[in-house]
Design an enzyme around this catalytic site. Sequence first.
Site, PDB file in Angstrom:
ATOM      1  N   ASP A  44       0.845  -1.206   0.000  1.00 39.93           N
ATOM      2  CA  ASP A  44       0.000   0.000   0.000  1.00 39.93           C
ATOM      3  C   ASP A  44       0.878   1.253   0.000  1.00 39.93           C
ATOM      4  OD1 ASP A  44      -2.977   1.002   0.687  1.00 39.93           O
ATOM      5  OD2 ASP A  44      -1.534   2.236   1.788  1.00 39.93           O
ATOM      6  N   TYR A  49       3.240   9.593  -0.593  1.00 40.73           N
ATOM      7  CA  TYR A  49       4.258   8.949   0.271  1.00 40.73           C
ATOM      8  C   TYR A  49       5.650   9.128  -0.328  1.00 40.73           C
ATOM      9  CZ  TYR A  49       0.286   6.397   2.418  1.00 40.73           C
ATOM     10  OH  TYR A  49      -0.897   6.046   3.041  1.00 40.73           O
ATOM     11  N   HIS A 107      -7.214   9.666  -2.332  1.00 45.50           N
ATOM     12  CA  HIS A 107      -6.587   9.645  -0.999  1.00 45.50           C
ATOM     13  C   HIS A 107      -7.374  10.462   0.036  1.00 45.50           C
ATOM     14  CE1 HIS A 107      -2.295   9.306   0.899  1.00 45.50           C
ATOM     15  NE2 HIS A 107      -3.225   9.160   1.807  1.00 45.50           N
TER      16      HIS A 107
END
Length: 283
Positions: A44, A49, A107
């Site tokens: 994930d 990120y 997100h």
Amino acid sequence: MKRVTLNDGNTIPAVGFGVFLIPNDGPTYDAVLSALKAGYRHIDTAAAYFNESDVGKAVRDSGIRREEIFITSKLWLQDYGYEAAKKGLETSLEKLGMDYIDLYLLHQPYGDVAGAWKALEEAKAEGKVKSIGVSNMTPKIWNEFVPQFDTVPVVNQVECNPFFQQKELRALLEKDDVKIEAYQPLGHGNTELLTNPVVTELAEKYGKNAGQVILRFEVQEGFIVLPKSENPERIAGNIEIFDFELSEEEMEKMRALDTGKGGHDPEAPGVAEMLLANYKIHD
Ligand SMILES: NC(=O)c1ccc[n+]([C@@H]2O[C@H](COP(=O)([O-])OP(=O)(O)OC[C@H]3O[C@@H](n4cnc5c(N)ncnc54)[C@H](OP(=O)(O)O)[C@@H]3O)[C@@H](O)[C@H]2O)c1
């Protein structure tokens, strides 16, 4: 590894490896390789990120066939709206070095969510993503956006652990067979949770550690869990949860730990602005 069937017919491994806050250019590469070696087949990540390229490199270098590994990534807020979302997906595919993503999520639920979702629906029709879902939607936010969508999301990835069991959201999502993906399934390493006597007593009974008891509880509840670790021993331990089972009575004791509250409130004023200020993926 147990797999969960999604409402579009695809299946997803019940335990995934989360890579939030693991740096790119080495640490994510090492952690993902370690996870794949330990038996994880579900990673994930997210554009925000900043480590999709390490995830892709580790998958390629693992020697495991791409189709055996389930990859999730997420579109960041800066790329919302129909046109921007299409470009955002292309950038993620490029960084991952992949020609498809197994699960692609919105997100955060702010801004032009409907336009971004339309781009995801088209990407699914084109085969660039296999399944599409959302994240950080409370029941109120879900009811605001999802009824306008043509396609119901397969998952809602939200904060979820024994202290915050998302009861209201689960009741809502069950109607459309939408699965909960539990982020921060270990409470982001919350010591109060990991040393809670209900948890530690079960850990002792089954010869497991606290993290394994918590993850086992969550998987038995039907959640897809995404534990993160940079420690090879904990990485391996966090999927060793399929050789014991909590009884109904033990599940009830774990359910009783729910406080109904989490650490992050997606409805709090200014959250979108705060997130945009803290995670700038284009500069
Ligand atoms: N959609 C979203 O908005 C969103 C938000 C947050 C997170 N997520 C996803 O959820 C994943 C997990 O969340 P998270 O990383 O914040 O929290 P988490 O997985 O609940 O907890 C990770 C923390 O627990 C420690 N840990 C790991 N295994 C342990 C064990 N068995 N016993 C004790 N401590 C343990 C880790 O330290 P070590 O590394 O030292 O082991 C780390 O400090 C993320 O990586 C990401 O994929 C999504």
